[in-house]
Design a protein around this motif. Structure first.
Motif, mmCIF file in Angstrom:
data_model
loop_
_atom_site.group_PDB
_atom_site.id
_atom_site.type_symbol
_atom_site.label_atom_id
_atom_site.label_comp_id
_atom_site.label_asym_id
_atom_site.label_seq_id
_atom_site.Cartn_x
_atom_site.Cartn_y
_atom_site.Cartn_z
ATOM 1 N N ALA A 1 -2.857 3.709 -7.005
ATOM 2 C CA ALA A 1 -4.155 3.696 -6.336
ATOM 3 C C ALA A 1 -5.230 4.382 -7.169
ATOM 4 C CB ALA A 1 -4.038 4.362 -4.962
ATOM 5 N N ARG A 2 -4.878 5.514 -7.769
ATOM 6 C CA ARG A 2 -5.851 6.243 -8.600
ATOM 7 C C ARG A 2 -6.177 5.476 -9.867
ATOM 8 N NH1 ARG A 2 -9.620 8.135 -10.240
ATOM 9 N NH2 ARG A 2 -10.199 10.300 -10.654
ATOM 10 N N GLY B 1 4.473 9.469 -5.299
ATOM 11 C CA GLY B 1 3.739 9.672 -6.543
ATOM 12 C C GLY B 1 3.347 8.364 -7.198
ATOM 13 N N VAL B 2 4.239 7.377 -7.163
ATOM 14 C CA VAL B 2 3.936 6.064 -7.739
ATOM 15 C C VAL B 2 2.787 5.402 -6.994
ATOM 16 C CG1 VAL B 2 4.825 3.712 -8.019
ATOM 17 C CG2 VAL B 2 6.217 5.659 -8.713
ATOM 18 N N VAL B 3 2.830 5.456 -5.670
ATOM 19 C CA VAL B 3 1.759 4.846 -4.874
ATOM 20 C C VAL B 3 0.415 5.500 -5.175
ATOM 21 C CG1 VAL B 3 0.889 4.508 -2.525
ATOM 22 C CG2 VAL B 3 3.290 4.068 -3.042
ATOM 23 N N GLY C 1 -3.107 -2.271 0.791
ATOM 24 C CA GLY C 1 -1.690 -2.594 0.685
ATOM 25 C C GLY C 1 -0.851 -1.391 0.284
ATOM 26 N N LEU C 2 -1.387 -0.577 -0.619
ATOM 27 C CA LEU C 2 -0.675 0.633 -1.034
ATOM 28 C C LEU C 2 -0.554 1.627 0.114
ATOM 29 C CD1 LEU C 2 -2.199 1.154 -4.577
ATOM 30 C CD2 LEU C 2 0.153 0.530 -4.044
ATOM 31 N N LEU C 3 -1.626 1.744 0.913
ATOM 32 C CA LEU C 3 -1.563 2.634 2.071
ATOM 33 C C LEU C 3 -0.488 2.181 3.062
ATOM 34 C CD1 LEU C 3 -5.358 3.279 2.756
ATOM 35 C CD2 LEU C 3 -3.698 4.879 1.805
ATOM 36 N N LEU C 4 -0.410 0.874 3.286
ATOM 37 C CA LEU C 4 0.627 0.344 4.173
ATOM 38 C C LEU C 4 2.017 0.592 3.599
ATOM 39 C CD1 LEU C 4 -1.022 -3.055 5.231
ATOM 40 C CD2 LEU C 4 -0.898 -0.926 6.546
ATOM 41 N N LEU C 5 2.139 0.464 2.272
ATOM 42 C CA LEU C 5 3.419 0.744 1.625
ATOM 43 C C LEU C 5 3.817 2.200 1.796
ATOM 44 C CD1 LEU C 5 5.755 -0.157 -0.205
ATOM 45 C CD2 LEU C 5 4.300 0.388 -2.175
#
Length: 265
Positions: free
Chosen positions: A198-199, A192-194, A250-254
């Motif tokens: 991103a949003r 949810g944080v990621v 970076g968020l997708l990789l996280l």
């Protein structure tokens, strides 16, 4: 036919995702390193990126806190009637059903300078619309369902047996949450944080309506990109967009790392 559909799928993926990213990358370096650095170090870019960072941090904290609380109420709450819970559960998805521009307009109508509440807040020196608080509210409106919808399925899957057992043994509700509930939902909260970050980075419509897009005052990175494109400053727009895209990747990789950690544990 199978190979044809696979080829078409890859073609659509490349055209819709890869090609735009490559175009943004090449466009940001169209004027070389000096053009790229100048686009990012100009005062309006620094201010817009700072505003975006502040909004992301505040919205993520609020969304995490209240999103987890609402998910707990909707799944575990016994004081809510069935109809009220169903109503609240459907209202959570409202930002998914309406345009972000409509959400921004609702905030302007409720808290704008011409509204009763907006006038009251301005009289006490607290400006909401066309200021940072309104931009945070607009971003929170469009991102709020993300945390709730990530945590609720996890709570429903794990059930309430362990929490009830802890309460039977005398554990306080806060202790039960940290020792029993939190270990089970923490990866859902991370997802949810990621998604919230991103949003928040990419929000445009609601923020544009609420902020007024005032340069060096209420301008975010996305609205700055919009202004640069309108002014035919494509290289500068691409440079700022590249920074946002890099954060998104970076968020997708996280998230992928988080998924692997969850599978291991």
């Amino acid at each position: 036919m199978r190979r044809l559909w696979i080829t078409l799928t890859y073609a659509v993926f490349i055209v819709l995702l890869i090609v735009p990213l490559v175009k943004i990358f090449t466009g940001s370096w169209g004027d070389g390193w000096s053009g790229f650095s100048d686009a990012l170090t100009r005062p309006e870019s620094l201010h817009a990126l700072m505003m975006t960072g502040m909004i992301v941090v505040v919205v993520t904290l609020l969304n995490t806190l209240f999103g987890v609380m609402l998910a707990l109420y909707l799944v575990r709450g016994t004081w809510l009637g069935r109809r009220l819970k169903a109503f609240m559960n459907s209202i959570v998805d409202l930002p998914f059903a309406v345009s972000p521009v409509i959400g921004g307009l609702m905030i302007v109508l409720m808290l704008g300078p011409s509204s009763v509440l907006g006038t009251f807040f301005e009289d006490i020196g607290f400006k909401v619309v066309y200021a940072l608080p309104g931009m945070i509210l607009a971003t929170l409106f469009v991102t709020f369902p993300l945390m709730v919808r990530e945590v609720m399925p996890v709570l429903q899957e794990i059930g309430a047996q362990q929490e009830e057992a802890a309460s039977t043994l005398g554990a306080y509700s806060w202790y039960t949450f940290w020792k029993v509930t939190w270990p089970s939902i923490r990866w859902g909260v991370i997802y949810g944080v990621v998604l919230t970050v991103a949003r928040s980075l990419g929000e445009f419509g609601a923020v544009l309506v609420v902020s007024g897009n005032i340069m060096n005052k209420t301008q975010t990175a996305t609205t700055l990109v919009y202004q640069d494109v309108e002014n035919f400053n494509v290289a500068a727009a691409s440079s700022v967009a590249l920074v946002l895209a890099a954060f998104s990747v970076g968020l997708l990789l996280l998230m992928e790392w988080a998924k692997k950690r969850k599978e291991v544990h």
